[in-house]
Design an enzyme around this catalytic site. Sequence first.
Site, mmCIF file in Angstrom:
data_model
loop_
_atom_site.group_PDB
_atom_site.id
_atom_site.type_symbol
_atom_site.label_atom_id
_atom_site.label_comp_id
_atom_site.label_asym_id
_atom_site.label_seq_id
_atom_site.Cartn_x
_atom_site.Cartn_y
_atom_site.Cartn_z
ATOM 1 N N GLU A 92 0.829 -1.201 0.000
ATOM 2 C CA GLU A 92 0.000 0.000 0.000
ATOM 3 C C GLU A 92 0.871 1.262 0.000
ATOM 4 O OE1 GLU A 92 -4.055 -1.463 2.215
ATOM 5 O OE2 GLU A 92 -2.382 -0.959 3.509
ATOM 6 N N CYS A 105 3.530 8.507 0.515
ATOM 7 C CA CYS A 105 4.211 7.663 1.499
ATOM 8 C C CYS A 105 4.366 6.282 0.859
ATOM 9 C CB CYS A 105 3.335 7.621 2.744
ATOM 10 S SG CYS A 105 3.924 6.516 4.012
ATOM 11 N N CYS A 112 6.867 -6.363 7.311
ATOM 12 C CA CYS A 112 8.078 -5.802 7.934
ATOM 13 C C CYS A 112 8.573 -6.778 8.987
ATOM 14 C CB CYS A 112 7.776 -4.448 8.573
ATOM 15 S SG CYS A 112 9.243 -3.717 9.340
ATOM 16 N N CYS A 116 7.637 -4.191 15.497
ATOM 17 C CA CYS A 116 7.383 -3.207 16.568
ATOM 18 C C CYS A 116 5.982 -3.462 17.136
ATOM 19 C CB CYS A 116 7.488 -1.781 16.032
ATOM 20 S SG CYS A 116 9.117 -1.431 15.358
ATOM 21 N N CYS A 119 2.783 -1.453 15.808
ATOM 22 C CA CYS A 119 2.611 -1.224 14.368
ATOM 23 C C CYS A 119 1.904 -2.393 13.677
ATOM 24 C CB CYS A 119 3.993 -1.005 13.743
ATOM 25 S SG CYS A 119 3.952 -0.856 11.962
ATOM 26 N N GLY A 186 7.200 -1.547 5.808
ATOM 27 C CA GLY A 186 8.578 -2.020 5.767
ATOM 28 C C GLY A 186 9.608 -1.096 6.374
ATOM 29 N N GLU A 187 10.801 -1.651 6.554
ATOM 30 C CA GLU A 187 11.934 -0.898 7.105
ATOM 31 C C GLU A 187 12.893 -0.586 5.949
ATOM 32 O OE1 GLU A 187 13.228 0.738 9.804
ATOM 33 O OE2 GLU A 187 14.867 0.975 8.389
ATOM 34 N N SER A 218 12.542 7.098 6.595
ATOM 35 C CA SER A 218 12.290 6.902 8.021
ATOM 36 C C SER A 218 12.764 5.516 8.434
ATOM 37 C CB SER A 218 10.784 7.030 8.270
ATOM 38 O OG SER A 218 10.487 6.727 9.614
ATOM 39 N N SER A 241 12.535 6.699 14.005
ATOM 40 C CA SER A 241 11.394 6.379 14.859
ATOM 41 C C SER A 241 11.925 5.983 16.227
ATOM 42 C CB SER A 241 10.601 5.228 14.246
ATOM 43 O OG SER A 241 10.150 5.620 12.967
ATOM 44 N N LEU A 242 11.685 6.822 17.196
ATOM 45 C CA LEU A 242 12.301 6.610 18.515
ATOM 46 C C LEU A 242 11.302 5.992 19.493
ATOM 47 C CD1 LEU A 242 15.199 7.227 19.346
ATOM 48 C CD2 LEU A 242 14.361 9.269 20.486
ATOM 49 N N ASN A 317 -2.116 5.087 16.319
ATOM 50 C CA ASN A 317 -3.302 4.712 15.551
ATOM 51 C C ASN A 317 -3.668 3.271 15.844
ATOM 52 O OD1 ASN A 317 -3.695 7.179 13.987
ATOM 53 N ND2 ASN A 317 -1.716 6.674 13.063
ATOM 54 N N CYS A 360 -0.295 6.372 9.877
ATOM 55 C CA CYS A 360 0.982 5.755 10.242
ATOM 56 C C CYS A 360 0.763 4.445 10.972
ATOM 57 C CB CYS A 360 1.740 6.650 11.219
ATOM 58 S SG CYS A 360 2.416 8.083 10.469
HETATM 59 N N1 SAH Z 1 9.865 1.242 9.252
HETATM 60 C C1 SAH Z 1 10.088 2.631 9.228
HETATM 61 C C2 SAH Z 1 9.110 3.372 8.350
HETATM 62 C C3 SAH Z 1 7.695 2.897 8.376
HETATM 63 S S1 SAH Z 1 6.821 3.138 9.893
HETATM 64 C C4 SAH Z 1 10.079 3.204 10.622
HETATM 65 O O1 SAH Z 1 9.711 2.491 11.560
HETATM 66 O O2 SAH Z 1 10.487 4.343 10.767
HETATM 67 C C5 SAH Z 1 6.400 4.869 9.737
HETATM 68 C C6 SAH Z 1 6.097 5.553 11.045
HETATM 69 O O3 SAH Z 1 4.869 5.081 11.599
HETATM 70 C C7 SAH Z 1 7.137 5.335 12.119
HETATM 71 O O4 SAH Z 1 7.530 6.566 12.650
HETATM 72 C C8 SAH Z 1 6.422 4.525 13.160
HETATM 73 O O5 SAH Z 1 6.921 4.772 14.437
HETATM 74 C C9 SAH Z 1 4.999 5.009 12.994
HETATM 75 N N2 SAH Z 1 3.994 4.075 13.502
HETATM 76 C C10 SAH Z 1 4.040 2.735 13.475
HETATM 77 N N3 SAH Z 1 2.911 2.209 14.013
HETATM 78 C C11 SAH Z 1 2.143 3.258 14.392
HETATM 79 C C12 SAH Z 1 0.849 3.367 14.974
HETATM 80 N N4 SAH Z 1 0.107 2.295 15.264
HETATM 81 N N5 SAH Z 1 0.355 4.604 15.206
HETATM 82 C C13 SAH Z 1 1.074 5.701 14.879
HETATM 83 N N6 SAH Z 1 2.287 5.654 14.306
HETATM 84 C C14 SAH Z 1 2.824 4.448 14.065
HETATM 85 FE FE1 SF4 Z 2 8.389 -2.029 10.648
HETATM 86 FE FE2 SF4 Z 2 8.431 0.642 10.999
HETATM 87 FE FE3 SF4 Z 2 6.277 -0.808 11.640
HETATM 88 FE FE4 SF4 Z 2 8.469 -1.037 13.116
HETATM 89 S S1 SF4 Z 2 7.226 0.825 12.866
HETATM 90 S S2 SF4 Z 2 7.217 -2.745 12.391
HETATM 91 S S3 SF4 Z 2 10.051 -0.846 11.585
HETATM 92 S S4 SF4 Z 2 7.101 -0.537 9.615
#
Ligand code: SAH
Ligand code: SF4
Length: 386
Positions: A92, A105, A112, A116, A119, A186-187, A218, A241-242, A317, A360
């Site tokens: 997507e 985006c 991925c 995390c 996510c 994805g990462e 990112s 992404s911290l 989210n 996100c």
């Molecule tokens: N894998 C990469 C890029 C994709 S994730 C990364 O982790 O940076 C893109 C962004 O979405 C990241 O900043 C991540 O922290 C955020 N994200 C992931 N799950 C989320 C959620 N459920 N709600 C809000 N932001 C989220």
């Molecule tokens: Fe992958 Fe980014 Fe989601 Fe973590 S936040 S699972 S690295 S897409």
Amino acid sequence: MNKDLKDKTLEELERIVVGLGQKKYLAGYLFKFIHAQNGRDLSTLSTLSKAFRAQLAEQGYFISQIKIVDCLSDPDGSAKYLFELADGERIESVLLPDEDRLTLCVSTQVGCPMGCAFCATGNIQFRRNLTAGEIIDQVYAAEASSLKCEVSSEPDPGFPLQTSNLKLDSSGALPRITNLVYMGMGEPLLNYDAVLRSIRILNHTSGRNIGIRHITVSTSGVAPAIRQLAKEEIRPRLAISLSAPADGLRDRLMPINHKYPLAELLNAVRAYQAETSQRVTFEYVMIEAVNDTVNHARLLVKLLRGLMYNVNLIEHNPFTGCEFTGSSRERIQKFADVLKEAGVETTIRFRMGRGIKAACGQLQAGYEPAKREIRNPNTEIQNKPE
Ligand code: SAH
Ligand code: SF4
């Protein structure tokens, strides 16, 4: 060797063309056809001789194309595309209009592997990396779609309705995409070569020519890849992404932290800044009562001292099977106030696309989530990484 011409840099096309006994400059025609004109059918490239086009086809060269399966648009103005790849996998991309910018985006992997806890993409099985051609084609396919999307959800009740800023031209086509964020499924830094190749191609002045300052990658924090990126001749903007200001909590939310803990990650960011003098963005997903207290904010300021950075706060989210709750507006505001008082530029990210599960961390491309249950680590640590 992959024979997709969309996947090739201009220099690689030159080598292919010369290798076939043709004049080098013809590669420029090919590159322009594919990347400036979204050409898909080699047989319509009339600046190349019929014989050469036939030769390319005989040798197995082709121009790949991903297929739009579905497009949903949210009343807030964002839109989500579901694409099918040549092997039937799905990804997507999300289109985000914002005043004079139109941002896409893009995804870099199917699923991925990072897992995390917060996510949805990390909660489906990782299937494969995308090729550069597949990353690039998300841009071209979205632009070619004319945004014939169904408005398919009710407005998010938590947010005022936005009228879309999209101005379609007289033919009903989408305006050109101005900005790219590698923040879809994805990462990106686990698919380093294809990501970098896609940036080189999309940035090329003979092709799509998207400015490098308009491209953001990112990452969840693949420290060695950040160091490698610092040394490249082409460097996009970097977002990290911290989502936690200390190792214990980050270990639980983002398994990558076991491999590259905060000290190592931030050393890599320092190296990136030393090389590029670029400011980086730290993204912080706000999860109620997990990482969103004033104390977490203070720790964050302390942790990032000495870096050039800004912070994006993203309300978590929701997705099925995840029991985290997004922080309340009040808690996000309090957190932001601590950062702002410390002089940190802080943005509370507008939660676009929630109604169509395009915000996100919500992208799953229709894949079944894994069976693992995500418990709130605040009460119980269930989601231990392997
Ligand atoms: N894998 C990469 C890029 C994709 S994730 C990364 O982790 O940076 C893109 C962004 O979405 C990241 O900043 C991540 O922290 C955020 N994200 C992931 N799950 C989320 C959620 N459920 N709600 C809000 N932001 C989220
Ligand atoms: Fe992958 Fe980014 Fe989601 Fe973590 S936040 S699972 S690295 S897409």
